[in-house]
Design a protein around this motif. Structure first.
Motif, PDB file in Angstrom:
ATOM      1  N   ILE A   9       0.847  -1.208   0.000  1.00  0.00           N
ATOM      2  CA  ILE A   9       0.000   0.000   0.000  1.00  0.00           C
ATOM      3  C   ILE A   9       0.871   1.242   0.000  1.00  0.00           C
ATOM      4  O   ILE A   9       0.648   2.176  -0.775  1.00  0.00           O
ATOM      5  N   TYR A  10       1.878   1.267   0.883  1.00  0.00           N
ATOM      6  CA  TYR A  10       2.786   2.430   0.939  1.00  0.00           C
ATOM      7  C   TYR A  10       3.439   2.671  -0.417  1.00  0.00           C
ATOM      8  O   TYR A  10       3.528   3.814  -0.869  1.00  0.00           O
ATOM      9  N   ALA A  11       3.880   1.605  -1.066  1.00  0.00           N
ATOM     10  CA  ALA A  11       4.523   1.745  -2.376  1.00  0.00           C
ATOM     11  C   ALA A  11       3.548   2.300  -3.406  1.00  0.00           C
ATOM     12  O   ALA A  11       3.918   3.134  -4.236  1.00  0.00           O
ATOM     13  N   ASN A  12       2.293   1.854  -3.342  1.00  0.00           N
ATOM     14  CA  ASN A  12       1.297   2.308  -4.314  1.00  0.00           C
ATOM     15  C   ASN A  12       0.885   3.759  -4.135  1.00  0.00           C
ATOM     16  O   ASN A  12       0.465   4.396  -5.100  1.00  0.00           O
ATOM     17  N   ILE A  13       0.978   4.285  -2.926  1.00  0.00           N
ATOM     18  CA  ILE A  13       0.505   5.653  -2.688  1.00  0.00           C
ATOM     19  C   ILE A  13       1.614   6.639  -2.372  1.00  0.00           C
ATOM     20  O   ILE A  13       1.346   7.830  -2.189  1.00  0.00           O
ATOM     21  N   GLN A  20      -5.246  12.520  -5.473  1.00  0.00           N
ATOM     22  CA  GLN A  20      -5.123  11.107  -5.799  1.00  0.00           C
ATOM     23  C   GLN A  20      -5.455  10.227  -4.591  1.00  0.00           C
ATOM     24  O   GLN A  20      -6.078   9.179  -4.739  1.00  0.00           O
ATOM     25  N   LEU A  21      -5.031  10.667  -3.402  1.00  0.00           N
ATOM     26  CA  LEU A  21      -5.349   9.910  -2.186  1.00  0.00           C
ATOM     27  C   LEU A  21      -6.857   9.869  -1.957  1.00  0.00           C
ATOM     28  O   LEU A  21      -7.421   8.817  -1.646  1.00  0.00           O
ATOM     29  N   GLU A  22      -7.502  11.018  -2.148  1.00  0.00           N
ATOM     30  CA  GLU A  22      -8.960  11.061  -1.991  1.00  0.00           C
ATOM     31  C   GLU A  22      -9.635  10.147  -3.011  1.00  0.00           C
ATOM     32  O   GLU A  22     -10.555   9.395  -2.676  1.00  0.00           O
ATOM     33  N   GLY A  39      -6.682  -2.491   2.357  1.00  0.00           N
ATOM     34  CA  GLY A  39      -6.043  -1.235   1.962  1.00  0.00           C
ATOM     35  C   GLY A  39      -6.609  -0.045   2.708  1.00  0.00           C
ATOM     36  O   GLY A  39      -5.866   0.838   3.152  1.00  0.00           O
ATOM     37  N   LEU A  40      -7.932  -0.025   2.868  1.00  0.00           N
ATOM     38  CA  LEU A  40      -8.551   1.048   3.641  1.00  0.00           C
ATOM     39  C   LEU A  40      -8.097   0.987   5.091  1.00  0.00           C
ATOM     40  O   LEU A  40      -7.897   2.024   5.733  1.00  0.00           O
ATOM     41  N   GLY A  41      -7.913  -0.226   5.600  1.00  0.00           N
ATOM     42  CA  GLY A  41      -7.416  -0.384   6.963  1.00  0.00           C
ATOM     43  C   GLY A  41      -6.021   0.191   7.130  1.00  0.00           C
ATOM     44  O   GLY A  41      -5.719   0.854   8.126  1.00  0.00           O
ATOM     45  N   VAL A  42      -5.168  -0.031   6.151  1.00  0.00           N
ATOM     46  CA  VAL A  42      -3.813   0.521   6.195  1.00  0.00           C
ATOM     47  C   VAL A  42      -3.857   2.045   6.132  1.00  0.00           C
ATOM     48  O   VAL A  42      -3.143   2.730   6.876  1.00  0.00           O
ATOM     49  N   LEU A  43      -4.724   2.590   5.287  1.00  0.00           N
ATOM     50  CA  LEU A  43      -4.854   4.044   5.205  1.00  0.00           C
ATOM     51  C   LEU A  43      -5.377   4.608   6.520  1.00  0.00           C
ATOM     52  O   LEU A  43      -4.885   5.639   6.998  1.00  0.00           O
TER      53      LEU A  43
END
Length: 71
Positions: A9-13, A20-22, A39-43
């Motif tokens: 997830i970190y690599a993708n964002i 873009q994050l929104e 992924g939402l949990g990681v965010l």
């Protein structure tokens, strides 16, 4: 197989701007697919870890309201 969801997830964002994050968050929620939940949990974890105590209380209050309204 060693799968590190956080790192993926970190690599993708990592280079995403606010827009873009929104879009990532909105797309994951609107899509409604179970596979998007980690992924939402990681965010959310990132948001939580970078929030002060007042912001955390606001998030918990909002979560509580959301749960009560959705039941």
């Amino acid at each position: 197989m060693d799968l590190n969801i956080r790192k993926a997830i970190y690599a993708n964002i990592s280079n995403n701007d606010q827009e873009q994050l929104e879009a990532t968050i909105v797309d994951a929620i609107n899509n409604g697919e179970e596979k998007m939940l980690p992924g939402l949990g990681v965010l959310f974890e990132l948001i939580w870890n970078h929030s002060n105590e007042e912001e955390k209380k606001e998030m918990i209050s909002s979560l509580e309201s959301g749960i009560q309204n959705d039941l």
